[in-house]
Design an enzyme around this catalytic site. Structure first.
Site, PDB file in Angstrom:
ATOM      1  N   ASN A  89       0.798  -1.235   0.000  1.00 55.07           N
ATOM      2  CA  ASN A  89       0.000   0.000   0.000  1.00 55.07           C
ATOM      3  C   ASN A  89       0.826   1.278   0.000  1.00 55.07           C
ATOM      4  O   ASN A  89       0.403   2.270  -0.586  1.00 55.07           O
ATOM      5  CB  ASN A  89      -0.916  -0.019   1.235  1.00 55.07           C
ATOM      6  CG  ASN A  89      -1.457   1.353   1.560  1.00 55.07           C
ATOM      7  OD1 ASN A  89      -2.393   1.837   0.921  1.00 55.07           O
ATOM      8  ND2 ASN A  89      -0.839   2.030   2.534  1.00 55.07           N
ATOM      9  N   SER A 141      -4.000   2.644  -8.589  1.00 51.83           N
ATOM     10  CA  SER A 141      -4.757   3.896  -8.606  1.00 51.83           C
ATOM     11  C   SER A 141      -5.571   3.946  -9.891  1.00 51.83           C
ATOM     12  O   SER A 141      -5.192   3.350 -10.899  1.00 51.83           O
ATOM     13  CB  SER A 141      -3.801   5.098  -8.594  1.00 51.83           C
ATOM     14  OG  SER A 141      -4.469   6.272  -9.013  1.00 51.83           O
ATOM     15  N   TYR A 154       3.823   8.965 -11.300  1.00 52.22           N
ATOM     16  CA  TYR A 154       2.843   8.243 -10.483  1.00 52.22           C
ATOM     17  C   TYR A 154       1.942   7.351 -11.352  1.00 52.22           C
ATOM     18  O   TYR A 154       1.732   6.179 -11.051  1.00 52.22           O
ATOM     19  CB  TYR A 154       2.016   9.265  -9.703  1.00 52.22           C
ATOM     20  CG  TYR A 154       1.008   8.690  -8.756  1.00 52.22           C
ATOM     21  CD1 TYR A 154       1.384   8.260  -7.488  1.00 52.22           C
ATOM     22  CD2 TYR A 154      -0.334   8.592  -9.104  1.00 52.22           C
ATOM     23  CE1 TYR A 154       0.449   7.741  -6.603  1.00 52.22           C
ATOM     24  CE2 TYR A 154      -1.275   8.073  -8.228  1.00 52.22           C
ATOM     25  CZ  TYR A 154      -0.875   7.651  -6.987  1.00 52.22           C
ATOM     26  OH  TYR A 154      -1.795   7.136  -6.114  1.00 52.22           O
ATOM     27  N   LYS A 158       1.808   3.328 -11.225  1.00 52.01           N
ATOM     28  CA  LYS A 158       0.572   2.625 -10.847  1.00 52.01           C
ATOM     29  C   LYS A 158       0.091   1.700 -11.968  1.00 52.01           C
ATOM     30  O   LYS A 158      -0.532   0.665 -11.698  1.00 52.01           O
ATOM     31  CB  LYS A 158      -0.514   3.632 -10.464  1.00 52.01           C
ATOM     32  CG  LYS A 158      -0.240   4.361  -9.143  1.00 52.01           C
ATOM     33  CD  LYS A 158      -0.062   3.403  -7.973  1.00 52.01           C
ATOM     34  CE  LYS A 158      -0.270   4.059  -6.623  1.00 52.01           C
ATOM     35  NZ  LYS A 158      -0.014   3.149  -5.490  1.00 52.01           N
TER      36      LYS A 158
HETATM   37  N1  LIG Z   1      -5.777   8.755  -1.201  1.00 54.71           N
HETATM   38  C1  LIG Z   1      -6.056   8.677  -2.502  1.00 54.71           C
HETATM   39  O1  LIG Z   1      -6.836   9.497  -3.047  1.00 54.71           O
HETATM   40  C2  LIG Z   1      -5.438   7.599  -3.329  1.00 54.71           C
HETATM   41  C3  LIG Z   1      -5.940   7.390  -4.628  1.00 54.71           C
HETATM   42  C4  LIG Z   1      -5.379   6.376  -5.404  1.00 54.71           C
HETATM   43  C5  LIG Z   1      -4.365   5.599  -4.911  1.00 54.71           C
HETATM   44  N2  LIG Z   1      -3.884   5.828  -3.649  1.00 54.71           N
HETATM   45  C6  LIG Z   1      -2.787   4.985  -3.178  1.00 54.71           C
HETATM   46  O2  LIG Z   1      -3.131   4.403  -1.945  1.00 54.71           O
HETATM   47  C7  LIG Z   1      -1.967   4.218  -1.155  1.00 54.71           C
HETATM   48  C8  LIG Z   1      -2.155   4.872   0.202  1.00 54.71           C
HETATM   49  O3  LIG Z   1      -2.509   6.216  -0.010  1.00 54.71           O
HETATM   50  P1  LIG Z   1      -2.865   7.193   1.201  1.00 54.71           P
HETATM   51  O4  LIG Z   1      -3.617   8.331   0.623  1.00 54.71           O
HETATM   52  O5  LIG Z   1      -3.417   6.412   2.335  1.00 54.71           O
HETATM   53  O6  LIG Z   1      -1.399   7.722   1.560  1.00 54.71           O
HETATM   54  P2  LIG Z   1      -0.862   8.491   2.861  1.00 54.71           P
HETATM   55  O7  LIG Z   1       0.193   9.415   2.363  1.00 54.71           O
HETATM   56  O8  LIG Z   1      -1.968   9.061   3.664  1.00 54.71           O
HETATM   57  O9  LIG Z   1      -0.182   7.304   3.665  1.00 54.71           O
HETATM   58  C9  LIG Z   1       0.913   6.632   3.125  1.00 54.71           C
HETATM   59  C10 LIG Z   1       1.689   5.985   4.236  1.00 54.71           C
HETATM   60  O10 LIG Z   1       2.845   5.354   3.642  1.00 54.71           O
HETATM   61  C11 LIG Z   1       3.990   5.700   4.392  1.00 54.71           C
HETATM   62  N3  LIG Z   1       5.164   5.727   3.535  1.00 54.71           N
HETATM   63  C12 LIG Z   1       5.327   6.470   2.406  1.00 54.71           C
HETATM   64  N4  LIG Z   1       6.566   6.274   1.919  1.00 54.71           N
HETATM   65  C13 LIG Z   1       7.191   5.391   2.735  1.00 54.71           C
HETATM   66  C14 LIG Z   1       8.481   4.821   2.753  1.00 54.71           C
HETATM   67  N5  LIG Z   1       9.403   5.116   1.825  1.00 54.71           N
HETATM   68  N6  LIG Z   1       8.793   3.979   3.739  1.00 54.71           N
HETATM   69  C15 LIG Z   1       7.883   3.676   4.693  1.00 54.71           C
HETATM   70  N7  LIG Z   1       6.649   4.183   4.732  1.00 54.71           N
HETATM   71  C16 LIG Z   1       6.297   5.052   3.768  1.00 54.71           C
HETATM   72  C17 LIG Z   1       3.686   7.082   4.963  1.00 54.71           C
HETATM   73  O11 LIG Z   1       4.477   7.370   6.119  1.00 54.71           O
HETATM   74  C18 LIG Z   1       2.202   6.991   5.258  1.00 54.71           C
HETATM   75  O12 LIG Z   1       1.941   6.501   6.561  1.00 54.71           O
HETATM   76  C19 LIG Z   1      -0.808   4.805  -1.963  1.00 54.71           C
HETATM   77  O13 LIG Z   1      -0.161   3.791  -2.703  1.00 54.71           O
HETATM   78  C20 LIG Z   1      -1.512   5.755  -2.905  1.00 54.71           C
HETATM   79  O14 LIG Z   1      -0.761   5.999  -4.078  1.00 54.71           O
HETATM   80  C21 LIG Z   1      -4.403   6.798  -2.853  1.00 54.71           C
END
Ligand SMILES: NC(=O)c1ccc[n+]([C@@H]2O[C@H](COP(=O)([O-])OP(=O)(O)OC[C@H]3O[C@@H](n4cnc5c(N)ncnc54)[C@H](O)[C@@H]3O)[C@@H](O)[C@H]2O)c1
Length: 247
Positions: A89, A141, A154, A158
């Site tokens: 994730n 995504s 990105y 993805k």
């Molecule tokens: N929120 C959205 O709208 C959305 C949409 C499509 C896809 N996504 C995908 O869902 C996933 C989660 O998204 P989110 O919005 O919950 O993200 P977020 O930024 O709220 O949380 C991501 C978490 O990953 C951790 N993280 C990031 N890089 C890291 C690293 N190098 N080492 C260790 N930990 C790391 C961060 O500390 C954080 O706790 C991601 O892959 C994102 O691309 C999110």
């Protein structure tokens, strides 16, 4: 959803947002969890919630892209019991058009979204295949399908997640391991709330048939379903969870 007792799930980026929601839903179904995140504060908050459910929790604060550190942490976690559910994730964005983004930023995005999941699959898949049961769920995504302006790294990463998902599904299917991707649309998480201005969110909401953003728990519930025995005949799928946006 069936009980996940006796299973252990590793979730990356479990400190907040979609990762935290996945960890909490899987734990609520009975799974023990391995939680990885670079932020020790949010990670321990997730761990506290899950320990209160009576589940076993292994946490490690690390930068997932430091592959040697990641491998050592996973080996240590495996000593406490086999991991048979993997949720890839963790992610971050480096916005930019092809004209503007640096190759270093492009590589950084590929590292977290593609190299880290690939390494974790390499580390955990062999045991799942031997056991004849396993679940890999990769968080992609909706941008994997649509592309996005000024999101070239990105969107590319993805889309690669879907290729990784389908390839590993073909390798591991005969041994009872399913491998799927979920494709969230705009989902309310701390990062989206903090860094994405309303003027960018509103046009997406306006184009979303369900007329709103998603919640992290709405992504997590699909992840938990894919991790269950009820999803036993689903593999190599790339499932949009976007309220209809981008499909
Ligand atoms: N929120 C959205 O709208 C959305 C949409 C499509 C896809 N996504 C995908 O869902 C996933 C989660 O998204 P989110 O919005 O919950 O993200 P977020 O930024 O709220 O949380 C991501 C978490 O990953 C951790 N993280 C990031 N890089 C890291 C690293 N190098 N080492 C260790 N930990 C790391 C961060 O500390 C954080 O706790 C991601 O892959 C994102 O691309 C999110």
């Amino acid at each position: 959803m069936a009980n996940r007792s006796g299973h252990k799930a590793l979730i990356t980026g479990a400190g907040q947002g979609i990762g935290r929601a996945c960890a909490e839903v899987l734990a609520s179904k009975g799974a023990d969890v391995v939680l990885l995140d670079k932020n020790p504060k949010t990670l321990s908050a997730t761990a506290k919630n899950i320990k209160a459910m009576g589940r076993q929790v292994f946490t490690r604060s690390l930068d997932l892209t430091d592959i040697q550190v990641l491998k050592a942490a996973v080996q240590e976690a495996k000593q406490e019991g086999r991991i048979d559910i993997l949720v890839n994730n963790a992610g971050y964005d480096r916005p930019g058009t092809t004209a503007k983004i640096s190759s270093d930023d492009f590589l950084d995005v590929l590292a977290i979204h593609l190299v880290v999941p690939f390494v974790l699959i390499q580390l955990l898949l062999p045991d799942m295949r031997i056991a004849g049961w396993g679940r890999v769920i990769n968080v992609s995504s909706i941008y994997a399908l649509t592309g996005a302006k000024a999101e070239v790294a990105y969107s590319t990463a993805k889309a690669g997640v879907i290729g990784l998902t389908k390839s590993v599904a073909k390798e591991a299917g005969p041994q009872g391991v399913t491998v799927n991707a979920v494709l969230p649309g705009l989902t309310r998480t701390p990062t989206i709330e903090k860094f994405m201005a309303d003027k960018y969110k509103q046009p997406i909401v306006d184009q979303t048939p369900l007329g709103r953003m998603g919640e992290a728990e709405e992504i997590a519930s699909v992840v938990a379903f894919l991790a269950s025995d009820e999803a036993s005949y689903i593999t190599a799928a790339a499932i949009p969870i976007s309220g209809g946006w981008g499909i």
